[in-house]
Design a protein around this motif. Structure first.
Motif, PDB file in Angstrom:
ATOM      1  N   ALA A  44       0.582  -0.829  -0.162  1.00 25.15           N
ATOM      2  CA  ALA A  44       0.127  -0.201   0.040  1.00 25.15           C
ATOM      3  C   ALA A  44       0.734   1.071   0.551  1.00 25.15           C
ATOM      4  O   ALA A  44       2.168   1.347   0.548  1.00 25.15           O
ATOM      5  CB  ALA A  44      -1.061  -0.184   1.087  1.00 25.15           C
ATOM      6  N   ASN A  45       0.660   2.141  -1.050  1.00 27.75           N
ATOM      7  CA  ASN A  45       0.998   2.998  -1.095  1.00 27.75           C
ATOM      8  C   ASN A  45       0.615   4.615  -0.497  1.00 27.75           C
ATOM      9  O   ASN A  45      -0.398   5.084   0.007  1.00 27.75           O
ATOM     10  CB  ASN A  45       1.325   3.811  -2.583  1.00 27.75           C
ATOM     11  CG  ASN A  45       2.227   5.040  -2.870  1.00 27.75           C
ATOM     12  OD1 ASN A  45       3.102   5.719  -2.076  1.00 27.75           O
ATOM     13  ND2 ASN A  45       1.604   5.929  -4.016  1.00 27.75           N
ATOM     14  N   ARG A  46       1.429   5.191   0.916  1.00 26.87           N
ATOM     15  CA  ARG A  46       0.997   6.402   1.618  1.00 26.87           C
ATOM     16  C   ARG A  46       0.326   7.416   0.466  1.00 26.87           C
ATOM     17  O   ARG A  46      -0.688   7.905   1.095  1.00 26.87           O
ATOM     18  CB  ARG A  46       2.225   7.234   2.235  1.00 26.87           C
ATOM     19  CG  ARG A  46       1.598   7.700   3.628  1.00 26.87           C
ATOM     20  CD  ARG A  46       2.680   7.860   4.100  1.00 26.87           C
ATOM     21  NE  ARG A  46       3.400   6.809   5.048  1.00 26.87           N
ATOM     22  CZ  ARG A  46       4.516   7.038   5.747  1.00 26.87           C
ATOM     23  NH1 ARG A  46       5.487   7.879   5.944  1.00 26.87           N
ATOM     24  NH2 ARG A  46       5.317   5.893   6.582  1.00 26.87           N
ATOM     25  N   ASN A  47       1.483   7.831  -0.388  1.00 29.39           N
ATOM     26  CA  ASN A  47       1.547   8.917  -0.502  1.00 29.39           C
ATOM     27  C   ASN A  47      -0.425   8.864  -1.683  1.00 29.39           C
ATOM     28  O   ASN A  47      -1.531   9.742  -1.355  1.00 29.39           O
ATOM     29  CB  ASN A  47       2.039   9.102  -1.878  1.00 29.39           C
ATOM     30  CG  ASN A  47       3.110   9.853  -0.962  1.00 29.39           C
ATOM     31  OD1 ASN A  47       3.378  10.738  -0.203  1.00 29.39           O
ATOM     32  ND2 ASN A  47       4.263   9.311  -1.233  1.00 29.39           N
ATOM     33  N   GLY A  48      -0.837   7.673  -1.884  1.00 28.21           N
ATOM     34  CA  GLY A  48      -1.929   7.550  -2.644  1.00 28.21           C
ATOM     35  C   GLY A  48      -2.991   7.804  -2.347  1.00 28.21           C
ATOM     36  O   GLY A  48      -4.376   7.877  -2.182  1.00 28.21           O
ATOM     37  N   ALA A  49      -2.825   7.207  -0.805  1.00 27.24           N
ATOM     38  CA  ALA A  49      -3.880   7.253   0.741  1.00 27.24           C
ATOM     39  C   ALA A  49      -4.202   9.103   0.574  1.00 27.24           C
ATOM     40  O   ALA A  49      -5.473   9.122   1.330  1.00 27.24           O
ATOM     41  CB  ALA A  49      -3.638   6.349   1.639  1.00 27.24           C
ATOM     42  N   VAL A  50      -3.415   9.771   1.305  1.00 30.48           N
ATOM     43  CA  VAL A  50      -3.996  11.382   0.966  1.00 30.48           C
ATOM     44  C   VAL A  50      -4.208  11.274   0.359  1.00 30.48           C
ATOM     45  O   VAL A  50      -5.334  11.824   0.536  1.00 30.48           O
ATOM     46  CB  VAL A  50      -1.859  11.473   1.197  1.00 30.48           C
ATOM     47  CG1 VAL A  50      -2.652  13.451   0.886  1.00 30.48           C
ATOM     48  CG2 VAL A  50      -1.220  10.966   2.191  1.00 30.48           C
ATOM     49  N   LEU A  51      -4.121  11.392  -1.356  1.00 20.36           N
ATOM     50  CA  LEU A  51      -5.141  11.398  -2.387  1.00 20.36           C
ATOM     51  C   LEU A  51      -6.487  11.218  -2.376  1.00 20.36           C
ATOM     52  O   LEU A  51      -6.948  11.592  -2.692  1.00 20.36           O
ATOM     53  CB  LEU A  51      -4.020  11.590  -3.856  1.00 20.36           C
ATOM     54  CG  LEU A  51      -5.279  11.665  -4.850  1.00 20.36           C
ATOM     55  CD1 LEU A  51      -5.620  13.522  -5.030  1.00 20.36           C
ATOM     56  CD2 LEU A  51      -4.924  11.430  -5.778  1.00 20.36           C
ATOM     57  N   ALA A  52      -6.536   9.769  -1.778  1.00 15.38           N
ATOM     58  CA  ALA A  52      -7.832   9.282  -2.117  1.00 15.38           C
ATOM     59  C   ALA A  52      -8.453  10.015  -0.973  1.00 15.38           C
ATOM     60  O   ALA A  52      -9.995   9.894  -0.989  1.00 15.38           O
ATOM     61  CB  ALA A  52      -8.089   7.754  -1.596  1.00 15.38           C
TER      62      ALA A  52
END
Length: 250
Positions: free
Chosen positions: A140-148
């Motif tokens: 799981a990508n931390r930065n992708g979770a921020v955007l989502a």
């Protein structure tokens, strides 16, 4: 061939193509048609069974007896029972289940997020590899979770993920841990692995409304091609839901 149904292929196609190509390369390097593969946390065989369809032997190590039962049923339906070995265990017990230096490839998909010690777990996986073997690492990508979270209107959650050492937004977050690309690079290096490629997975698939994909003619194939085109471009890694690393034991 994708290891899942077309709709789910949006989430797995990039990883499958990288793994398939890496297996083909390993076969050519060793000049032998059958490889030994370990799928840790492989569950019901979403990747293991397609790998056996290429003729390789796969040992699936998973803590869930129910998942392993489903795997055995799936393997039987696919006619590859003789190529699949289901073993109950996890990364901590792996050294007792798989002899060191006996494996050509390890699939580690969605595992580092849930183990107690990611560095120890990846080290155990690398220890099973023969020289030149590879690990397919999906996390799981931390930065992708921020955007989502931000796009979903959960701005406090998005800000919390930014500052959390484990990449979680709080106690209600169902994901135990998320990683940045740099963190995964360091984990791989610490396990004696050399990163060969990095791909963003689910760059757009989790952001595009499902109704557009399900109702618009040709939308699914078009989105799949877009995912594949963007996956290898570093500019899109930051927004991907997951990061996929292919790393070899030098």
């Amino acid at each position: 061939m994708y290891p899942t149904r077309p709709r789910s292929a949006l989430r797995t196609a990039v990883v499958w193509e990288v793994v398939r190509a890496a297996l083909e390369k390993r076969v050519a390097e060793l000049d032998q048609p059958v490889l030994d593969v370990v799928d840790t946390g492989g569950g019901t065989g979403n990747f293991a069974v397609p790998v056996t369809s290429l003729g390789h032997r796969v040992t699936v190590v998973d803590p869930s007896p129910d998942a392993l039962f489903a795997l055995e049923r799936r393997a039987a339906e696919a006619g590859v029972t003789d190529l699949v070995r289901a073993v109950q265990g996890d990364t901590q017990t792996l050294p007792d289940l798989v002899a060191p230096g006996t494996v050509d490839a390890v699939l580690c998909h969605g595992v580092l997020e849930v183990v107690d010690d990611p560095a120890e777990a990846l080290g155990s996986l690398a220890g099973t590899l023969r020289r030149g073997g590879f690990v397919s690492l999906l996390a799981a990508n931390r930065n992708g979770a921020v955007l989502a979270r931000a796009l979903g209107g959960h701005f406090d959650d998005a800000r919390a993920v930014l500052g959390a050492t484990d990449g979680r937004w709080g106690p209600s977050d169902p994901m135990p841990r998320r990683f940045t690309g740099d963190e995964l690079d360091r984990l791989a290096a610490g396990a004696g692995l050399r990163v060969e490629s990095v791909h963003g997975v689910r760059v757009f698939a989790d952001l595009v409304p499902g109704v557009l994909v399900d109702t618009e003619p040709g939308a699914l194939d078009a989105l799949l091609k877009l995912e594949e085109a963007a996956a290898g471009q570093p500019a899109f890694h930051a927004v991907a839901t997951q990061l996929h690393l292919l790393a070899t034991l030098g």
